[in-house]
Write an enzyme that holds these catalytic residues in place. Structure first.
Site, PDB file in Angstrom:
ATOM      1  N   GLN A 182      -1.847   2.274  10.001  1.00 59.63           N
ATOM      2  CA  GLN A 182      -0.554   2.382   9.298  1.00 59.63           C
ATOM      3  C   GLN A 182       0.478   3.160  10.128  1.00 59.63           C
ATOM      4  O   GLN A 182       1.670   2.915  10.030  1.00 59.63           O
ATOM      5  CB  GLN A 182      -0.722   3.075   7.938  1.00 59.63           C
ATOM      6  CG  GLN A 182      -1.458   2.276   6.894  1.00 59.63           C
ATOM      7  CD  GLN A 182      -2.934   2.575   6.889  1.00 59.63           C
ATOM      8  OE1 GLN A 182      -3.510   2.954   7.907  1.00 59.63           O
ATOM      9  NE2 GLN A 182      -3.587   2.403   5.748  1.00 59.63           N
ATOM     10  N   ARG A 195      -7.425  -0.196  -6.687  1.00 62.06           N
ATOM     11  CA  ARG A 195      -7.663   0.910  -5.749  1.00 62.06           C
ATOM     12  C   ARG A 195      -7.796   2.194  -6.569  1.00 62.06           C
ATOM     13  O   ARG A 195      -6.911   2.509  -7.369  1.00 62.06           O
ATOM     14  CB  ARG A 195      -6.519   1.030  -4.727  1.00 62.06           C
ATOM     15  CG  ARG A 195      -6.359  -0.215  -3.844  1.00 62.06           C
ATOM     16  CD  ARG A 195      -5.446   0.040  -2.667  1.00 62.06           C
ATOM     17  NE  ARG A 195      -6.076   0.836  -1.635  1.00 62.06           N
ATOM     18  CZ  ARG A 195      -5.416   1.387  -0.612  1.00 62.06           C
ATOM     19  NH1 ARG A 195      -4.106   1.234  -0.514  1.00 62.06           N
ATOM     20  NH2 ARG A 195      -6.059   2.091   0.303  1.00 62.06           N
ATOM     21  N   ASP A 242      -1.961  10.639  -2.034  1.00 66.96           N
ATOM     22  CA  ASP A 242      -2.327   9.624  -3.029  1.00 66.96           C
ATOM     23  C   ASP A 242      -2.619  10.246  -4.378  1.00 66.96           C
ATOM     24  O   ASP A 242      -2.424   9.632  -5.422  1.00 66.96           O
ATOM     25  CB  ASP A 242      -3.549   8.836  -2.547  1.00 66.96           C
ATOM     26  CG  ASP A 242      -3.104   7.819  -1.539  1.00 66.96           C
ATOM     27  OD1 ASP A 242      -2.912   8.192  -0.375  1.00 66.96           O
ATOM     28  OD2 ASP A 242      -2.887   6.657  -1.932  1.00 66.96           O
ATOM     29  N   ARG A 295       0.874  -1.181   0.000  1.00 69.77           N
ATOM     30  CA  ARG A 295       0.000   0.000   0.000  1.00 69.77           C
ATOM     31  C   ARG A 295       0.909   1.228   0.000  1.00 69.77           C
ATOM     32  O   ARG A 295       2.115   1.125   0.110  1.00 69.77           O
ATOM     33  CB  ARG A 295      -1.010  -0.005   1.148  1.00 69.77           C
ATOM     34  CG  ARG A 295      -0.697  -0.709   2.416  1.00 69.77           C
ATOM     35  CD  ARG A 295       0.360  -0.085   3.270  1.00 69.77           C
ATOM     36  NE  ARG A 295       0.174   1.339   3.413  1.00 69.77           N
ATOM     37  CZ  ARG A 295       1.153   2.198   3.622  1.00 69.77           C
ATOM     38  NH1 ARG A 295       2.409   1.787   3.727  1.00 69.77           N
ATOM     39  NH2 ARG A 295       0.934   3.482   3.734  1.00 69.77           N
ATOM     40  N   GLY A 296       0.253   2.400  -0.114  1.00 68.97           N
ATOM     41  CA  GLY A 296       1.045   3.620  -0.289  1.00 68.97           C
ATOM     42  C   GLY A 296       1.109   3.892  -1.786  1.00 68.97           C
ATOM     43  O   GLY A 296       1.404   2.972  -2.572  1.00 68.97           O
TER      44      GLY A 296
HETATM   45  O1  MRU Z   1      -4.446   3.105   2.348  1.00 69.32           O
HETATM   46  P1  MRU Z   1      -2.975   3.348   2.219  1.00 69.32           P
HETATM   47  O2  MRU Z   1      -2.189   2.767   3.334  1.00 69.32           O
HETATM   48  O3  MRU Z   1      -2.464   2.930   0.866  1.00 69.32           O
HETATM   49  O4  MRU Z   1      -2.819   4.931   2.297  1.00 69.32           O
HETATM   50  C1  MRU Z   1      -1.537   5.468   2.130  1.00 69.32           C
HETATM   51  C2  MRU Z   1      -1.471   6.937   2.302  1.00 69.32           C
HETATM   52  O5  MRU Z   1      -2.465   7.591   2.544  1.00 69.32           O
HETATM   53  C3  MRU Z   1      -0.142   7.580   2.089  1.00 69.32           C
HETATM   54  O6  MRU Z   1      -0.018   8.727   2.874  1.00 69.32           O
HETATM   55  C4  MRU Z   1       0.017   7.974   0.608  1.00 69.32           C
HETATM   56  O7  MRU Z   1      -0.249   6.889  -0.208  1.00 69.32           O
HETATM   57  C5  MRU Z   1       1.375   8.498   0.306  1.00 69.32           C
HETATM   58  S1  MRU Z   1       2.601   7.246   0.389  1.00 69.32           S
HETATM   59  C6  MRU Z   1       4.088   7.963  -0.016  1.00 69.32           C
END
Ligand code: MRU
Length: 354
Positions: free
Chosen positions: A195, A88, A236, A45-46
């Site tokens: 997270q 996603r 994102d 994720r991220g």
């Molecule tokens: O649901 P996630 O864990 O994928 O969400 C991740 C985030 O909101 C991060 O802050 C974002 O993707 C930036 S990662 C460099």
């Protein structure tokens, strides 16, 4: 540095983040559906990391394609791309990776199918390597805004685990520390899937950066006590006018920062900027299963049958962002759209710390 993903022996190796920090388990994905499943389930994720995973998923899926012509190959690759795009919706990095791969394939349309398959693997690995360099650059620009003795608030995980390495929001922290600045980080736990508690706390402890964990609702109180000097978060998808989609709760942090006159910075690689849309209202916001809210690690914490809203992301309007840290420098929201114009020198727009 923790590696979230790598390409090894014709497989995509993914560190299963759903098991962290208690277990280090890698999943070896040998086909693209496995990669897509890992993205959906948050094993990886991220935004940048799922962009990289998608590129690798496309590369691995394409190896099994049987095609006689470029058009046939392209159609079949397109199906794999659609699968990646359906995992996603919020992070623009998946679309960014897909568009980049499409451009590459069209550029080499005269090549043999065998050569195209090889090009896809090379490109996916290149995207990973480039991401690490991009993060280092974000770190160099961002670190200029961190002073000796600062305490930095962050939300969710925009660290190594969310990228090819170093992270986006964490890169300035890592660099500031390397520069000998005495810094502290405060991480919001980041419900529903934690997270901040599970990932950011874990990776910053490994990087030897002093880290304190707080509940999501504690940031305001700490700001009022003067215990937070600045906030840095990831994104994102950021629009051309600088509206920022990031993990749910980011908007709350931004509003609190404004109220308490604390700078709110967004670390945003260009791969996370959607230059095609202006308003954050146009960003598709993922809704995730209600169980993420009604349970913690399989343990039910809410009555059976309760109504749940589980938006994975929120949008922070550009007015709340003090500056963006990108690989090209630090910029004000109003200059973000100009980064897409090749004839404009980013030097002329760059923001300097006061
Ligand atoms: O649901 P996630 O864990 O994928 O969400 C991740 C985030 O909101 C991060 O802050 C974002 O993707 C930036 S990662 C460099």
């Amino acid at each position: 540095m923790v590696k979230a993903i790598e390409w090894k022996n014709n497989a995509v190796i993914i560190l299963d983040q759903t098991k962290l920090p208690f277990e280090i388990r890698y999943t070896e994905c040998t086909d693209y559906l496995m990669v897509a499943e890992c993205i959906k389930k948050l094993c990886i994720r991220g935004a940048p990391a799922i962009g990289i995973a998608s590129a690798m998923g496309i590369a691995i899926g394409a190896q099994d394609i049987k095609a006689k012509s470029f058009d046939d190959f392209m159609n079949k690759t397109q199906n794999i791309m659609e699968t990646m795009l359906s995992t996603r919706p919020t992070a623009v990095n998946i679309l960014w990776a897909v568009e980049r791969i499409k451009r590459l394939l069209y550029k080499h349309k005269e090549e043999s199918i065998r050569k195209l398959k090889k090009l896809l693997i090379d490109e996916a690995r290149k995207i990973l390597e480039e991401d690490i360099e991009i993060n280092k650059a974000i770190g160099r620009w961002g670190a200029e805004f961190i002073k000796d003795g600062d305490t930095i608030l962050t939300h969710c995980n925009a660290g190594s685990l969310a990228t090819g390495g170093y992270g986006t929001a964490t890169a300035p922290m890592i660099l500031a520390k390397e520069q000998g600045k005495n810094i502290q980080v405060i991480a919001d736990e980041t419900r529903p899937v934690l997270q901040g508690a599970r990932l950011t706390a874990w990776e910053l402890m490994q990087a030897d950066i002093p880290i304190t964990l707080i509940t999501d609702n504690a940031a305001g109180a700490l700001m009022r006590k003067g215990l937070i000097d600045l906030a840095i978060v990831g994104t994102d998808r950021t629009t051309r006018k600088g509206d920022v989609a990031n993990k749910i709760g980011t908007y709350t942090v931004a509003v609190l920062c404004k109220e308490n006159k604390i700078p709110f910075y967004v670390a945003a690689p260009l791969s996370s900027i959607d230059f095609n849309i202006d308003s954050g209202e146009l960003i598709p916001i993922e809704e995730r299963p209600s169980e993420e809210v009604t349970t913690i690690w399989g343990h039910r914490i809410a009555p059976e049958g309760v109504n749940v809203i589980n938006l994975a992301f929120d949008v922070t309007p550009f007015e709340y962002v003090t500056a963006f840290f990108t690989e090209k420098g630090a910029f004000l929201s109003r200059d973000i759209k100009k980064l897409a114009i090749k004839t404009i020198d980013p030097n002329s727009l760059r923001l300097k710390p006061i």
